[in-house]
Scaffold this active site. Structure first.
Site, PDB file in Angstrom:
ATOM      1  N   CYS A   1       0.805  -1.228   0.000  1.00 37.56           N
ATOM      2  CA  CYS A   1       0.000   0.000   0.000  1.00 37.56           C
ATOM      3  C   CYS A   1       0.836   1.276   0.000  1.00 37.56           C
ATOM      4  CB  CYS A   1      -0.929  -0.001   1.206  1.00 37.56           C
ATOM      5  SG  CYS A   1      -2.093  -1.392   1.204  1.00 37.56           S
TER       6      CYS A   1
ATOM      7  N   CYS B   1     -13.548   1.885   6.947  1.00 35.32           N
ATOM      8  CA  CYS B   1     -12.596   1.073   6.191  1.00 35.32           C
ATOM      9  C   CYS B   1     -12.431   1.640   4.788  1.00 35.32           C
ATOM     10  CB  CYS B   1     -13.094  -0.372   6.089  1.00 35.32           C
ATOM     11  SG  CYS B   1     -13.403  -1.187   7.668  1.00 35.32           S
ATOM     12  N   SER B   2     -11.213   1.657   4.295  1.00 30.94           N
ATOM     13  CA  SER B   2     -10.981   2.129   2.934  1.00 30.94           C
ATOM     14  C   SER B   2     -11.524   1.104   1.941  1.00 30.94           C
ATOM     15  CB  SER B   2      -9.487   2.360   2.692  1.00 30.94           C
ATOM     16  OG  SER B   2      -8.755   1.168   2.879  1.00 30.94           O
TER      17      SER B   2
ATOM     18  N   HIS C   1      -8.697   4.094  -2.234  1.00 35.17           N
ATOM     19  CA  HIS C   1      -7.356   3.549  -2.003  1.00 35.17           C
ATOM     20  C   HIS C   1      -6.918   2.627  -3.141  1.00 35.17           C
ATOM     21  CE1 HIS C   1      -3.812   2.203  -0.076  1.00 35.17           C
ATOM     22  NE2 HIS C   1      -4.316   1.242   0.688  1.00 35.17           N
TER      23      HIS C   1
END
Length: 402
Positions: free
Chosen positions: A90, A219-220, A349
């Site tokens: 990430c 939450c992404s 994301h």
């Protein structure tokens, strides 16, 4: 951080989208070359340079074939320059930025490009290969000694760290939920954000539980999208008269896991010590402390991580993050504005693009170009991006004319 000074001279990004939702004008699927062309062209135009000025490119993505970086960059030109494919989970986008900056800092290039993109599958992240060791197997095995394994793995890992903070420092489910409320509220003013809806605290708490204390709105999501940043040396900035809009990288550090990662604490297994060490190095390099930044983009893949990052980045003492949240210290009118873009939770994301989108937002903030998201009196900005398994990248920025 010896060597030449490094400046951001151009940024660009696409709107982040739900996977598979966007189509091109001709009806075809919006693919990663389309994303890269859009973001890269915007960054070059913002910088006022041509692709022929780029001497090296670092292209980040997590899910894709071996030379997808070349295929993406070829949308901008075919000039024979070195193109390096980057994958650091990430933190891929900010790792590409770190590498592109190193080439300038070391005097090996005057103008470089960091480009990142992701075309993701809907739903929770999973392993791509089942015939080899998972890079996070060691981390998950260690965390399994603290809490029983649960699916999906990512919210389990960050959720366990959140529970640990609740047990040790008295944070509550409401503290984590307030972060979700804040970031969704911020994203209302971001045209690049995947989500642009505001939610009440009750709505965030009542949304579907993913792994307590984390609910869906904390939450992404998985996302498609791209980001790009053009970097230049001081000589290049001077030659092309770019100082008026250039933003200087005044501190930058990347760390990977330490022995302390496996010391038996959940927070270190999700990168707490990596974050602490990277931040300290950036503060030393820049001569700036946490109190001297007005705006921060940090890696809120889950609300639990944002809460822990308040402490890891030194915004408060260990255990004091709930006080910052209750006091409104991390939103407009507070001491810092954290994730004015909406953060990963609401902006989205797409893994390879996230770090470069953070850089784009902070560049716009420092220039005064962030429209309704603009933070008052921005003189310095801080960025944090992390990938488990692991790598953390922290970057500090100031306007070149300061």
């Amino acid at each position: 951080m010896a060597g030449d000074r490094v400046f951001v001279i151009g940024v660009g990004m696409t709107k982040f989208e739900k996977p598979g939702r966007r189509r091109n004008d001709d009806g075809s699927v919006w693919d990663y070359p389309d994303m890269a062309r859009e973001a890269g062209t915007a960054a070059l135009e913002d910088a006022g340079v041509d692709y022929t000025d780029i001497e090296q490119a670092y292209v980040g993505y997590v899910f894709g074939e071996s030379t997808a970086g070349q295929r993406a960059a070829y949308e901008l030109g075919l000039t024979g320059i070195p193109i390096v494919n980057v994958n650091n989970n990430c933190s891929t986008g900010s790792t590409a930025l770190f590498m592109a900056a190193q080439m300038i800092r070391g005097g090996l290039a005057d103008c470089t490009l960091a480009l990142g993109f992701e075309k993701m599958q809907p739903g929770s992240l999973g392993a791509t290969f089942d015939d080899r060791e998972n890079p996070l197997a060691q981390h998950m095995t260690a965390l399994g000694k603290i809490a029983e394994f649960a699916m999906p793995p990512a919210p389990w890992m960050f959720g366990v760290a959140g529970r640990e903070h609740m047990q040790q420092h008295g944070s509550t489910a409401e503290h984590f939920a307030k972060i979700g409320v804040k970031n969704h509220r911020h994203s209302v003013n971001n045209p690049y954000s995947q989500f642009q809806a505001e939610y009440t605290l009750d709505e965030v708490l009542a949304s579907r539980s993913i792994y307590e204390p984390l609910t869906k709105l904390q939450c992404s999501p998985t996302s498609d999208g791209s980001g790009a940043v053009v970097l230049a040396s001081e000589a290049f900035v001077d030659k092309h008269g770019l100082a008026g809009r250039a933003v200087e990288i005044v501190g930058q550090s990347m760390t990977t896991d330490f022995a302390s990662t496996f010391d038996g604490s959940a927070k270190n297994l999700i990168g707490y010590d990596m974050n602490v060490q990277a931040a300290r190095r950036v503060y030393d390099q820049s001569g700036l402390g946490p109190d001297e930044f007005q705006v921060i983009e940090l890696h809120d893949c889950f609300s639990a991580n944002e809460l822990l990052l308040y402490e890891a980045l030194g915004l408060c003492a260990e255990g004091d993050a709930p006080r910052l949240i209750d006091g409104g210290a991390t939103t407009y009118g507070g001491k810092w504005v954290v994730n004015p873009s909406g953060g990963l939770i609401s902006k989205g994301h797409p893994l390879g693009a996230t770090g470069l989108a953070q850089c784009s937002e902070l560049t716009w903030q420092l220039r005064g170009d962030a429209d309704k998201r603009q933070v008052d009196g921005v003189t310095a900005a801080l960025q944090h991006n992390i990938g488990l398994g692991g790598a953390a990248v922290v970057t500090a920025y100031q306007r070149a004319d300061r």
